[in-house]
Design a protein around this motif. Structure first.
Motif, PDB file in Angstrom:
ATOM      1  N   ARG A  49     -40.519  -3.977  30.299  1.00  0.00           N
ATOM      2  CA  ARG A  49     -39.502  -3.109  29.684  1.00  0.00           C
ATOM      3  C   ARG A  49     -39.801  -2.900  28.211  1.00  0.00           C
ATOM      4  NH1 ARG A  49     -34.496  -6.092  32.285  1.00  0.00           N
ATOM      5  NH2 ARG A  49     -34.486  -5.058  34.294  1.00  0.00           N
ATOM      6  N   ASP A  50     -40.137  -3.976  27.522  1.00  0.00           N
ATOM      7  CA  ASP A  50     -40.484  -3.877  26.105  1.00  0.00           C
ATOM      8  C   ASP A  50     -41.717  -2.996  25.913  1.00  0.00           C
ATOM      9  OD1 ASP A  50     -38.359  -5.558  25.533  1.00  0.00           O
ATOM     10  OD2 ASP A  50     -39.630  -7.350  25.347  1.00  0.00           O
ATOM     11  N   TRP A  51     -42.685  -3.132  26.808  1.00  0.00           N
ATOM     12  CA  TRP A  51     -43.917  -2.357  26.737  1.00  0.00           C
ATOM     13  C   TRP A  51     -43.625  -0.859  26.825  1.00  0.00           C
ATOM     14  CZ3 TRP A  51     -48.870  -3.262  25.581  1.00  0.00           C
ATOM     15  CH2 TRP A  51     -49.803  -2.303  25.922  1.00  0.00           C
ATOM     16  N   LEU A  52     -42.757  -0.493  27.736  1.00  0.00           N
ATOM     17  CA  LEU A  52     -42.452   0.924  27.936  1.00  0.00           C
ATOM     18  C   LEU A  52     -41.720   1.539  26.748  1.00  0.00           C
ATOM     19  CD1 LEU A  52     -41.477   0.885  31.707  1.00  0.00           C
ATOM     20  CD2 LEU A  52     -43.599   1.727  30.683  1.00  0.00           C
ATOM     21  N   SER A  53     -41.094   0.724  25.922  1.00  0.00           N
ATOM     22  CA  SER A  53     -40.365   1.241  24.766  1.00  0.00           C
ATOM     23  C   SER A  53     -41.274   1.457  23.549  1.00  0.00           C
ATOM     24  CB  SER A  53     -39.229   0.293  24.386  1.00  0.00           C
ATOM     25  OG  SER A  53     -39.744  -0.913  23.876  1.00  0.00           O
ATOM     26  N   LEU A  54     -42.533   0.998  23.626  1.00  0.00           N
ATOM     27  CA  LEU A  54     -43.453   1.131  22.501  1.00  0.00           C
ATOM     28  C   LEU A  54     -44.088   2.520  22.456  1.00  0.00           C
ATOM     29  CD1 LEU A  54     -45.397  -2.245  22.830  1.00  0.00           C
ATOM     30  CD2 LEU A  54     -43.540  -1.733  21.254  1.00  0.00           C
ATOM     31  N   SER A  55     -44.478   2.933  21.251  1.00  0.00           N
ATOM     32  CA  SER A  55     -45.211   4.188  21.103  1.00  0.00           C
ATOM     33  C   SER A  55     -46.674   3.948  21.494  1.00  0.00           C
ATOM     34  CB  SER A  55     -45.131   4.701  19.672  1.00  0.00           C
ATOM     35  OG  SER A  55     -45.912   3.886  18.815  1.00  0.00           O
ATOM     36  N   HIS A  56     -47.431   5.025  21.584  1.00  0.00           N
ATOM     37  CA  HIS A  56     -48.839   4.931  21.980  1.00  0.00           C
ATOM     38  C   HIS A  56     -49.637   4.047  21.019  1.00  0.00           C
ATOM     39  CE1 HIS A  56     -52.587   6.097  23.813  1.00  0.00           C
ATOM     40  NE2 HIS A  56     -53.057   6.472  22.630  1.00  0.00           N
ATOM     41  N   ILE A  57     -49.431   4.211  19.737  1.00  0.00           N
ATOM     42  CA  ILE A  57     -50.156   3.422  18.731  1.00  0.00           C
ATOM     43  C   ILE A  57     -49.760   1.955  18.824  1.00  0.00           C
ATOM     44  CG2 ILE A  57     -50.471   3.063  16.252  1.00  0.00           C
ATOM     45  CD1 ILE A  57     -50.076   6.125  15.955  1.00  0.00           C
ATOM     46  N   GLU A  58     -48.466   1.688  18.995  1.00  0.00           N
ATOM     47  CA  GLU A  58     -47.989   0.309  19.115  1.00  0.00           C
ATOM     48  C   GLU A  58     -48.540  -0.350  20.373  1.00  0.00           C
ATOM     49  OE1 GLU A  58     -43.660   0.652  16.907  1.00  0.00           O
ATOM     50  OE2 GLU A  58     -43.829   1.231  19.018  1.00  0.00           O
ATOM     51  N   LYS A  59     -48.664   0.416  21.458  1.00  0.00           N
ATOM     52  CA  LYS A  59     -49.217  -0.124  22.699  1.00  0.00           C
ATOM     53  C   LYS A  59     -50.661  -0.548  22.513  1.00  0.00           C
ATOM     54  CE  LYS A  59     -46.300   2.356  25.968  1.00  0.00           C
ATOM     55  NZ  LYS A  59     -46.227   3.398  26.978  1.00  0.00           N
ATOM     56  N   ASP A  60     -51.437   0.268  21.794  1.00  0.00           N
ATOM     57  CA  ASP A  60     -52.838  -0.076  21.545  1.00  0.00           C
ATOM     58  C   ASP A  60     -52.951  -1.379  20.762  1.00  0.00           C
ATOM     59  OD1 ASP A  60     -53.806   2.146  22.873  1.00  0.00           O
ATOM     60  OD2 ASP A  60     -53.998   3.354  21.049  1.00  0.00           O
ATOM     61  N   LYS A  61     -52.149  -1.523  19.722  1.00  0.00           N
ATOM     62  CA  LYS A  61     -52.173  -2.741  18.908  1.00  0.00           C
ATOM     63  C   LYS A  61     -51.742  -3.952  19.718  1.00  0.00           C
ATOM     64  CE  LYS A  61     -51.356  -0.450  14.510  1.00  0.00           C
ATOM     65  NZ  LYS A  61     -50.439  -0.278  13.382  1.00  0.00           N
ATOM     66  N   LYS A  62     -50.672  -3.792  20.478  1.00  0.00           N
ATOM     67  CA  LYS A  62     -50.139  -4.896  21.288  1.00  0.00           C
ATOM     68  C   LYS A  62     -51.146  -5.316  22.356  1.00  0.00           C
ATOM     69  CE  LYS A  62     -46.681  -7.550  22.554  1.00  0.00           C
ATOM     70  NZ  LYS A  62     -46.181  -8.615  21.723  1.00  0.00           N
ATOM     71  N   ARG A  63     -51.819  -4.329  22.980  1.00  0.00           N
ATOM     72  CA  ARG A  63     -52.814  -4.637  24.011  1.00  0.00           C
ATOM     73  C   ARG A  63     -53.945  -5.478  23.420  1.00  0.00           C
ATOM     74  NH1 ARG A  63     -53.368  -1.059  28.096  1.00  0.00           N
ATOM     75  NH2 ARG A  63     -52.962   0.640  26.666  1.00  0.00           N
TER      76      ARG A  63
END
Length: 49
Positions: free
Chosen positions: A25-39
């Motif tokens: 759920r938290d993952w889906l709330s992130l923007s594309h740039i935030e997802k890249d950093k988090k990954r």
């Protein structure tokens, strides 16, 4: 979210001992740039173990 990302999040959830459902759920709330950093952060932590 593709299957590869779901698998990575599943491993990370069991590694950290957190709810996989909440993590997704938290993952889906992130923007594309935030997802890249988090990954990248997640992959680094999984690689350490």
């Amino acid at each position: 979210m593709n299957a590869k990302t779901a698998k990575i999040l599943g491993k990370y959830a069991t590694f950290k001992g957190v709810s996989e459902k909440q993590l997704k759920r938290d993952w889906l709330s992130l923007s594309h740039i935030e997802k890249d950093k988090k990954r990248q952060e997640i992959l680094k932590e999984i690689a350490k173990k």
